[in-house]
Structure formats: structure tokens, C-alpha cells
Design a protein around this motif. Sequence first.
Motif, PDB file in Angstrom:
ATOM      1  N   LEU A 344       0.831  -1.201   0.000  1.00  0.00           N
ATOM      2  CA  LEU A 344       0.000   0.000   0.000  1.00  0.00           C
ATOM      3  C   LEU A 344       0.870   1.257   0.000  1.00  0.00           C
ATOM      4  CD1 LEU A 344      -2.834   1.143   0.050  1.00  0.00           C
ATOM      5  CD2 LEU A 344      -2.797   0.997   2.543  1.00  0.00           C
ATOM      6  N   HIS A 345       0.622   2.125  -0.974  1.00  0.00           N
ATOM      7  CA  HIS A 345       1.428   3.328  -1.180  1.00  0.00           C
ATOM      8  C   HIS A 345       0.507   4.433  -1.667  1.00  0.00           C
ATOM      9  CE1 HIS A 345       4.765   5.472  -3.695  1.00  0.00           C
ATOM     10  NE2 HIS A 345       4.497   6.103  -2.567  1.00  0.00           N
ATOM     11  N   ILE A 346       0.559   5.590  -1.021  1.00  0.00           N
ATOM     12  CA  ILE A 346      -0.303   6.709  -1.373  1.00  0.00           C
ATOM     13  C   ILE A 346       0.577   7.872  -1.826  1.00  0.00           C
ATOM     14  CG2 ILE A 346      -2.039   8.331  -0.532  1.00  0.00           C
ATOM     15  CD1 ILE A 346      -2.856   6.214   1.495  1.00  0.00           C
ATOM     16  N   LEU A 347       0.226   8.456  -2.970  1.00  0.00           N
ATOM     17  CA  LEU A 347       1.004   9.541  -3.552  1.00  0.00           C
ATOM     18  C   LEU A 347       0.100  10.751  -3.755  1.00  0.00           C
ATOM     19  CD1 LEU A 347       3.553  10.668  -4.937  1.00  0.00           C
ATOM     20  CD2 LEU A 347       2.768   9.583  -7.053  1.00  0.00           C
ATOM     21  N   ALA A 348       0.498  11.898  -3.191  1.00  0.00           N
ATOM     22  CA  ALA A 348      -0.226  13.164  -3.366  1.00  0.00           C
ATOM     23  C   ALA A 348       0.622  14.079  -4.243  1.00  0.00           C
ATOM     24  CB  ALA A 348      -0.513  13.812  -2.017  1.00  0.00           C
ATOM     25  N   GLU A 349       0.099  14.452  -5.419  1.00  0.00           N
ATOM     26  CA  GLU A 349       0.848  15.260  -6.373  1.00  0.00           C
ATOM     27  C   GLU A 349       0.095  16.554  -6.673  1.00  0.00           C
ATOM     28  OE1 GLU A 349       3.377  12.867  -9.450  1.00  0.00           O
ATOM     29  OE2 GLU A 349       1.391  11.943  -9.365  1.00  0.00           O
ATOM     30  N   THR A 359      -3.089   9.294  -5.585  1.00  0.00           N
ATOM     31  CA  THR A 359      -2.938   7.975  -6.175  1.00  0.00           C
ATOM     32  C   THR A 359      -2.790   6.942  -5.063  1.00  0.00           C
ATOM     33  OG1 THR A 359      -1.809   8.938  -8.092  1.00  0.00           O
ATOM     34  CG2 THR A 359      -1.621   6.549  -7.783  1.00  0.00           C
ATOM     35  N   VAL A 360      -3.627   5.907  -5.110  1.00  0.00           N
ATOM     36  CA  VAL A 360      -3.588   4.808  -4.123  1.00  0.00           C
ATOM     37  C   VAL A 360      -3.140   3.556  -4.860  1.00  0.00           C
ATOM     38  CG1 VAL A 360      -4.888   3.452  -2.447  1.00  0.00           C
ATOM     39  CG2 VAL A 360      -5.425   5.878  -2.784  1.00  0.00           C
ATOM     40  N   ILE A 361      -2.013   2.992  -4.421  1.00  0.00           N
ATOM     41  CA  ILE A 361      -1.401   1.855  -5.108  1.00  0.00           C
ATOM     42  C   ILE A 361      -1.306   0.680  -4.143  1.00  0.00           C
ATOM     43  CG2 ILE A 361       0.625   1.045  -6.382  1.00  0.00           C
ATOM     44  CD1 ILE A 361       1.328   4.017  -6.855  1.00  0.00           C
ATOM     45  N   ASP A 362      -1.623  -0.512  -4.630  1.00  0.00           N
ATOM     46  CA  ASP A 362      -1.362  -1.738  -3.855  1.00  0.00           C
ATOM     47  C   ASP A 362      -0.825  -2.803  -4.795  1.00  0.00           C
ATOM     48  OD1 ASP A 362      -3.467  -3.793  -4.718  1.00  0.00           O
ATOM     49  OD2 ASP A 362      -4.762  -2.099  -4.222  1.00  0.00           O
TER      50      ASP A 362
END
Length: 412
Positions: A344-349, A359-362
Motif C-alpha cells: 500500500l502506497h499513497i502519492l499526493a501530487e 494515487t492509491v497503489i497496492d
Amino acid sequence: MAADDRTLKEAWSSIPSQGEVGIGLERFTGQRMERILSTVGAIGSAALGAQALTAAVTRLDQADAARLGMMALVFVPLLWMIVACLIGKGVKPAAGTFTVAYAVALALWPVVVDRTVREPADQPWIFFLVNIGVVAAMLAFRPSVQLIWALTLPILYGWVRLVQGGFEQSWWISTGFDVTFTIILGSVIISLAWMFRQVAAGVDEARAQAVEGYASAAAASAAEEERVAMSALMHDSVLAALIAAERAGGERERALAVAMAREALTRLANTEASIAQEGSDAPVSRAQIVAELRRTLSEQGVDAVVEERGSAEAEVPGKVARAIVLAARQAIGNALTHAGGRGLHILAESPSADRLSITVIDSGPGFDPDAIGEDRLGIRASIIARMAAVAGASRIDSDAEGTTVVLSWEPS
């Protein structure tokens, strides 16, 4: 940049899932009780072990290999057990090893020790460790095996002493007293440990039942609240928007119907939150949105990367910020439910001060977005419709290597 993202994704894929991290919490009181028993056992073993070691060293008439080997056979596993009990790791194998090693030392005692050098009332140093062997059995084995060791070790000690004394009458009385005393004390130790463990298990079971009952009541209350809110929403907002759209004949009427439909979609998407609190037009900073996402992860008990890129001063309207946060929460919940939180990785751009994407990545098994049933609203309503209601965009990419949910907004 793509290589860095791929490396970061692979690193987070190796982290255990949320379910694996939480294993054992349902036995909190039982685990605490085991820690208390092992600590008390370590203190008692250290005290009696020091007494036995002092007696062994002071009575060491001949420093031959057999006697030194006997001491090493007993005191090395004892030291291992004490250290394991103090640090709380490897207690069962250490305690089990000492129990077996002590029994072997007792069996070898008549062969190693000269039978003629001790009086019946002069207890050998190995006697001080009989009940330590029972404590070790209590820490290492199940209750039925503990009782067997609590009887076997004193009886074995008595037999060894009688063999050492040549089964003379003068040895029977003192040996019988020692055996009886150690059996009674060992039985008390086993009984107390069993009682404490049963009490701890009862507390854990009562806690689990209370939590289950509370969760059921909370779920029923939430479902009823959502049903009432949905009924009111469908009656007031959605039906009104549909009627306005059906009756729209001119440009002005159509624009009004579009505005009503957008408002209805917003309220429909936000129903599971506080009733119809869509937010205001007051600007909300990216830092506030990231803080909300971090709080969501904390409430779920998940330790995930939340990365920020671009302009730190970016702001979006309050309604947009609320929609993005709720949609991201849904995406995080889907990642925890269907991917176990792996990778789980969350990216705020923020490419500019008035644009934002989350962006929510798993790295879960993924799914086919086109195969989602029409009745499944987790993605259609809570993510896609929610972002569309605030003139935002959403994109979902999923394959066997994981799922990526992109939520973006920019002024029109």
C-alpha cells in the motif's frame, strides 16, 4: 522515475499484510499472563540455580571430567532458560531442553557421584533444582504432561538417592521427606499456573464476545442510519433531479437540471459520511488532505508510505477536498479488504497550486474493473460518481501485479 517507482513498489510488496500483523491480539491477557509466569520463573530459577551452583562448586572434591560434564549438562540449559524467560523469546524450547537435560542428569547421578561420601541428610546440589525442573515443564508443555513431570522428577530423584545410599534403611526417611515435599510443591506450582491461565483465557473470551456484540450493534445502527439517509436522499434530491431533467425544455431548464443532478450525485456519494455534509467552498490545503489520509491509515492500523510531490501550497475547494478524501478512503479500504494491504502506497501530487491528484497503489492480485456488477457501489458510487460530482476525474488500473486508483481535480 519509473524505475524508482517500481523499486519502491517491490519493496512494499514484501511487507506482511495487515492481517498478518494483527495475529495474536485476540489473546492479549493470555500473552500477558505467559509473560508474567516466565518472568517469575526466571527469577526463581536464577535464585535456586545460584544456590545449586554454589553448592556444586564448594562440594567439588575432584575436578574430573564426569563431574564437570554433569554440571555443564545442568547449568548450561538452565542459563539458557533464564535468559529466554527474561527476554520473552524461545521460552518453550529452552524450558523443554532444561527439563529433559535435568532428568538425564538425575539418571546419571549414581554413576558420576561416589555413593560413600554423603550422609542421608546431606542433600546434593542437584536437589535444589527439582522444582525448577517442574517450573520448566510448566512453561514448556501442556497441562497433562506437566503433571507427569511434576511426579516423575521427584520420584526419579528419590530413586537416585536410594541407589546412592545402597537402599539402606537410614536413607529412606530423609529421601521420602524430600520426595513428598517436592511433589506437593510441584503440584501447587502446576495448579496455580493452570488457574492463572484459565482466568486469562476467560478474560480474553469475554473481551472477544463484548467486542463482537458491540461491532454487531454498531453495524446494525450504521445500516439503519444509512437506510434512512438513503431513503430521504432518493425522495428529495434524486427524484427531484430526475423530474427536472424530464421536464427541461429550454437551455436554462437543462442547466438547472444538470446542477440539480450534480448536487444529487454529490449527496448520494457522501451518504455514508455524516449525513449530507458535502463541505464548503472554502479552500483546503493539500497538507490537510494528506493529514486526513494519514489519520485514516492510523485508524485502520496500517503503516503505509504517504508521499508528497509538487507544490506544497496547493489548495482545492472544500467540496472537492471532501470528495477526494472520501474516495481515497474507499480505495484504501478496498486495498485492505481485497489485497490485504500489501504494498500500500499513497502519492499526493500537485503540478500547480490549484491542481491535485491522489494515487492509491497496492500490489494485490488485482481485478477486472469492467467485470464489476451494476449493484456493486463501492467503486461506481463511492469513487467514480463521487469524483464526477465535483467535476473531478478518476482512473482505475488493475492487473495481476496490483491496482492503481488515481483521483484528480483541476479547475474547469
